[in-house]
Design an enzyme around this catalytic site. Structure first.
Site, short mmCIF file in Angstrom:
data_model
loop_
_atom_site.label_atom_id
_atom_site.label_comp_id
_atom_site.label_asym_id
_atom_site.label_seq_id
_atom_site.Cartn_x
_atom_site.Cartn_y
_atom_site.Cartn_z
N GLU A 139 55.69 38.62 55.61
CA GLU A 139 55.80 38.85 54.17
C GLU A 139 57.00 39.75 53.95
O GLU A 139 57.56 40.29 54.91
CB GLU A 139 54.51 39.46 53.62
CG GLU A 139 53.34 38.48 53.64
CD GLU A 139 52.09 39.00 52.95
OE1 GLU A 139 52.06 40.18 52.55
OE2 GLU A 139 51.14 38.22 52.81
N HIS A 255 53.88 43.06 41.15
CA HIS A 255 53.97 41.91 42.07
C HIS A 255 54.86 40.85 41.44
O HIS A 255 54.68 40.50 40.27
CB HIS A 255 52.58 41.34 42.35
CG HIS A 255 52.56 40.47 43.56
ND1 HIS A 255 53.14 39.22 43.58
CD2 HIS A 255 52.07 40.66 44.81
CE1 HIS A 255 52.99 38.68 44.78
NE2 HIS A 255 52.35 39.54 45.54
N ARG A 301 59.32 44.01 47.25
CA ARG A 301 58.77 43.53 45.98
C ARG A 301 59.49 44.07 44.75
O ARG A 301 59.64 43.37 43.75
CB ARG A 301 57.29 43.92 45.89
CG ARG A 301 56.46 43.06 46.74
CD ARG A 301 54.99 43.40 46.62
NE ARG A 301 54.26 42.51 47.51
CZ ARG A 301 52.98 42.62 47.76
NH1 ARG A 301 52.26 43.56 47.20
NH2 ARG A 301 52.38 41.78 48.57
N HIS A 362 50.41 45.48 39.76
CA HIS A 362 49.63 45.04 40.92
C HIS A 362 48.95 46.18 41.68
O HIS A 362 47.80 46.08 42.05
CB HIS A 362 50.57 44.29 41.85
CG HIS A 362 49.90 43.67 43.04
ND1 HIS A 362 48.87 42.76 42.91
CD2 HIS A 362 50.11 43.81 44.37
CE1 HIS A 362 48.47 42.37 44.12
NE2 HIS A 362 49.20 43.00 45.03
N ARG A 397 55.25 50.03 48.30
CA ARG A 397 54.29 49.65 49.33
C ARG A 397 54.74 48.40 50.08
O ARG A 397 55.09 47.39 49.47
CB ARG A 397 52.94 49.37 48.68
CG ARG A 397 51.88 48.87 49.63
CD ARG A 397 50.60 48.64 48.88
NE ARG A 397 50.67 47.48 48.04
CZ ARG A 397 50.09 46.31 48.29
NH1 ARG A 397 49.36 46.15 49.38
NH2 ARG A 397 50.18 45.30 47.45
C1 LIG Z 1 44.87 39.89 43.46
C2 LIG Z 1 45.16 40.90 44.53
C3 LIG Z 1 45.61 40.49 45.77
C4 LIG Z 1 45.89 41.42 46.78
N1 LIG Z 1 46.28 40.99 48.02
C5 LIG Z 1 46.43 41.89 49.01
C6 LIG Z 1 46.68 41.48 50.35
O1 LIG Z 1 46.75 40.30 50.65
N2 LIG Z 1 46.83 42.45 51.30
C7 LIG Z 1 46.75 43.79 51.02
O2 LIG Z 1 46.89 44.61 51.92
N3 LIG Z 1 46.50 44.19 49.75
C8 LIG Z 1 46.32 43.29 48.75
N4 LIG Z 1 46.04 43.72 47.49
C9 LIG Z 1 45.83 45.15 47.26
C10 LIG Z 1 44.48 45.54 47.84
O3 LIG Z 1 43.58 44.49 47.65
C11 LIG Z 1 43.94 46.81 47.20
O4 LIG Z 1 44.91 47.80 47.15
C12 LIG Z 1 42.76 47.32 48.02
O5 LIG Z 1 41.83 46.29 48.19
C13 LIG Z 1 42.13 48.52 47.33
O6 LIG Z 1 40.93 48.81 47.99
P1 LIG Z 1 40.03 50.00 47.47
O7 LIG Z 1 38.82 49.99 48.30
O8 LIG Z 1 40.83 51.23 47.41
O9 LIG Z 1 39.71 49.61 45.94
P2 LIG Z 1 38.96 48.34 45.34
O10 LIG Z 1 38.93 47.22 46.28
O11 LIG Z 1 39.56 48.09 44.00
O12 LIG Z 1 37.49 48.88 45.13
C14 LIG Z 1 37.20 49.88 44.18
C15 LIG Z 1 35.72 49.92 43.96
O13 LIG Z 1 35.37 51.05 43.17
C16 LIG Z 1 34.46 50.65 42.16
N5 LIG Z 1 34.58 51.59 41.05
C17 LIG Z 1 35.67 51.85 40.29
N6 LIG Z 1 35.39 52.78 39.37
C18 LIG Z 1 34.09 53.12 39.53
C19 LIG Z 1 33.22 54.01 38.85
N7 LIG Z 1 33.60 54.73 37.78
N8 LIG Z 1 31.94 54.11 39.29
C20 LIG Z 1 31.50 53.37 40.35
N9 LIG Z 1 32.30 52.50 41.01
C21 LIG Z 1 33.57 52.38 40.60
C22 LIG Z 1 34.88 49.25 41.84
O14 LIG Z 1 33.85 48.54 41.16
C23 LIG Z 1 35.18 48.71 43.23
O15 LIG Z 1 33.98 48.33 43.88
C24 LIG Z 1 45.75 42.80 46.48
C25 LIG Z 1 45.31 43.21 45.23
C26 LIG Z 1 45.00 42.28 44.25
C27 LIG Z 1 44.52 42.75 42.92
#
Ligand SMILES: Cc1cc2nc3c(=O)[nH]c(=O)nc-3n(C[C@H](O)[C@H](O)[C@H](O)COP(=O)(O)OP(=O)(O)OC[C@H]3O[C@@H](n4cnc5c(N)ncnc54)[C@H](O)[C@@H]3O)c2cc1C
Length: 563
Positions: A139, A255, A301, A362, A397
């Site tokens: 990528e 993105h 990006r 993104h 990133r």
């Molecule tokens: C469409 C898309 C594609 C992507 N593709 C990639 C990829 O291929 N590779 C890569 O490395 N990254 C990718 N990313 C980025 C990556 O997915 C995210 O940065 C990463 O998954 C974030 O993980 P996290 O656990 O920090 O947050 P999240 O996965 O967003 O989880 C956050 C959690 O907190 C909960 N939450 C939020 N606020 C509250 C609250 N007030 N009370 C209780 N719960 C709450 C939410 O419901 C959720 O369950 C992508 C992102 C998107 C949107």
């Protein structure tokens, strides 16, 4: 930690400590050693680790599988293939980060990455294979193929299934779905848990010896985004209200390629599509990235997003196109089954048609400042995943580094919080805490209207290209809205989310104003083209202290420049 150089006039988002009224003497209690907020990759990985040490409670505001993580397509970057090495991954991450990465954080990610992937395989995750070996994709910004994927383009779904299965079978780990965290609870400047609202049980206080914030990012602040409805920036706003230090809130990654069909929700078209050889062309079929950067479609990006924006302006068009028509027969569909299905639902056949795309918000690079143990500046509070600012991503990133970040720093947060929760003498027990908010007779609000207006404002003024005067105006408009949104006491999630979005929108506009030059993803059109960034990398920083917003700068290690 004191950064503190400049206070800015307070508005309601600074003076309001909690979004809700509560009285611990009249509220239900839950007691736990470690509270984890969020069920994405970071929260689940942290909870699994912390449960080795004591009782863990994980809350998530919707269901276990609703998160940005679930939507991830491209994959997980980790040193895996022949010819790759931690040093190469380290260098690629630093180069993309435009000088602002914290090297210790990057080193930890690249060194621990392969072990975290091994662990996923042991827990049953099935990565895509080519023959006997795991298939690796290149990528943007990666000098070698390094991205592992599952189900073609449904890596996130496979990852969440694996971690959820593991979490559900882990002793000591209790999962509360539909449990919205309204605010972190602090007593004498220490985080002691959270005030929550459960869909069935209403307000509850979860008392915890240690708390891990893993609530993800804030793409929903922008009209155009790849992020799911959960990404309203609650973690960052609640950490701000609780007094934790936040950094680099101007650093939002856009993105380059989101499917553009007027009126339809924006959906990501993974970078891996370009990684596998698709071109970016304008309406006349011109491959404009070749003249924009030596790496053409695989440039970092920020460069691709800005080149697309420029091309759209020059050609007076709403989008550009991905061209994958030259792929060998059957290859696109086999490698990207989800994207193929998405395109077909709009009568676009990627083997015969161009795919209309444009950039959208993104990923939040900035967040709650953390050290190498994932500890924040607030005692008792850890943070990991997209909500954290560990310095790993610098000013941009590297693609697919964030799922790995969630695994590596989630495990770190879980381990450190778990150890401290059981070791610390001062275990937390319920004490009397109350918060009252004076009632207001001001007008009813149309919350959806405010949320949509905010998203449009952020997209226009704090989007891919920014200008100082527009950033000032953005803050003024948000502060005006705050007058009548923050004198309300809401009793439902929509209201608290809008309050969080307004809080964060103002902080982001202020940070973007503060960084008056372009760096990485932060692009100031009003900065002179030939202006070099300051020679020493610095992070913008903000925190709430004594009811006012205090802005300043941190050095590359995220330590205060002045105290
Ligand atoms: C469409 C898309 C594609 C992507 N593709 C990639 C990829 O291929 N590779 C890569 O490395 N990254 C990718 N990313 C980025 C990556 O997915 C995210 O940065 C990463 O998954 C974030 O993980 P996290 O656990 O920090 O947050 P999240 O996965 O967003 O989880 C956050 C959690 O907190 C909960 N939450 C939020 N606020 C509250 C609250 N007030 N009370 C209780 N719960 C709450 C939410 O419901 C959720 O369950 C992508 C992102 C998107 C949107």
């Amino acid at each position: 930690m004191g950064i503190v150089e400049r206070s800015v006039m307070a508005d309601q988002t600074d003076t309001r400590r909690y979004l809700t009224e509560f009285d611990s003497a009249r509220t239900g209690h839950i007691l736990t050693d470690v509270l984890v907020i969020g069920s994405g990759v970071a929260g689940l990985r942290a909870a699994i680790e912390a449960s080795r040490f004591g009782r863990v409670t994980l809350t998530t505001k919707r269901t276990l599988d609703e998160s940005s993580t679930s939507l991830a397509q491209g994959g997980i970057a980790a040193v895996w293939g022949v010819g790759d090495s931690p040093d190469r991954h380290f260098q690629d991450t630093l180069r993309t980060g435009a000088g602002l990465c914290k090297p210790e954080a990057v080193r930890k990610l690249v060194d621990q990455g392969p072990a975290r992937v091994d662990e996923l395989i042991a827990w049953g995750m099935e990565f895509d294979h080519q023959g006997e070996s795991i298939q690796l994709t290149t990528e943007g910004g990666h000098s070698v193929p390094r991205v592992l994927h599952a189900g073609g383009d449904s890596t996130g779904r496979a990852l969440i299934n694996t971690l959820s299965r593991k979490a559900r079978s882990t002793a000591n780990l209790r999962i509360l779905e539909s449990c919205f965290v309204i605010d972190l609870l602090t007593v004498e400047d220490r985080c002691v848990g959270a005030v929550t609202h459960h869909a069935n049980y209403g307000h509850q206080i979860i008392w915890s010896n240690q708390t891990i914030l893993a609530g993800g990012g804030c793409g929903r602040l922008f009209r155009e985004t790849t992020n799911p409805p959960t990404a309203t920036g609650d973690s960052l706003a609640m950490a701000y209200r609780a007094g934790a230090l936040l950094a680099d809130l101007e650093m939002v990654q856009f993105h380059p390629t989101t499917l553009y069909v007027a009126g339809a929700a924006r959906t990501l078209i993974s970078e891996a599509v370009r990684g596998e050889g698709a071109y970016l062309v304008d309406g006349d079929g011109f491959r404009f990235m070749q003249e924009a950067h030596p790496d053409a479609e695989l440039a970092p990006r920020d460069i691709v997003s800005r080149a697309i924006r420029r091309r759209m302006t020059e050609t007076k068009s709403n989008c550009v196109y991905l061209d994958a028509r030259h792929f060998p027969s059957g290859q696109f569909e086999a490698r990207f089954p989800g994207i193929t299905e998405l395109c077909r639902s709009f009568q676009i056949d990627p083997t015969r048609d161009l795919i209309p795309v444009r950039p959208t918000a993104h990923y939040m690079i900035g967040g709650v400042v953390t050290d190498s143990d994932a500890a924040t500046t607030l005692k008792g509070l850890f943070c990991c995943g997209e909500a954290a600012c560990s310095g790993l991503h610098g000013a941009n990133r590297l693609a697919s580094n964030s799922l790995l970040e969630g695994l590596v720093f989630g495990a770190t947060a879980g381990e450190t919080a778990g150890q401290r929760a059981t070791q610390e003498d001062a275990t937390v027990g319920p004490t009397r805490v109350r918060h009252e908010i004076p009632s207001s007779t001001r007008t009813e609000l149309d919350l959806l209207d405010i949320a949509n207006s905010l998203r449009s404002l952020m997209w226009r003024n704090v989007g891919i290209a920014r200008r100082g005067d527009r950033l000032d105006e953005t803050r003024e408009i948000i502060e005006f809205w705050n007058h009548y949104v923050f004198d309300k006491v809401f009793s439902e999630v929509d209201g608290w989310e809008v309050q969080n979005m307004l809080t964060l929108g103002r902080l982001m506009a202020a940070a973007a104003r503060e960084r008056s030059f372009s760096l990485g993803v932060h692009y100031r059109v009003d900065a002179p083209e030939d202006q070099d960034p300051p020679p020493t990398p610095e992070h913008t920083a903000v925190r709430r202290a004594d009811g006012v917003m205090v802005q300043g700068w941190l050095d590359q290690s995220l330590a205060p420049l002045r105290d």
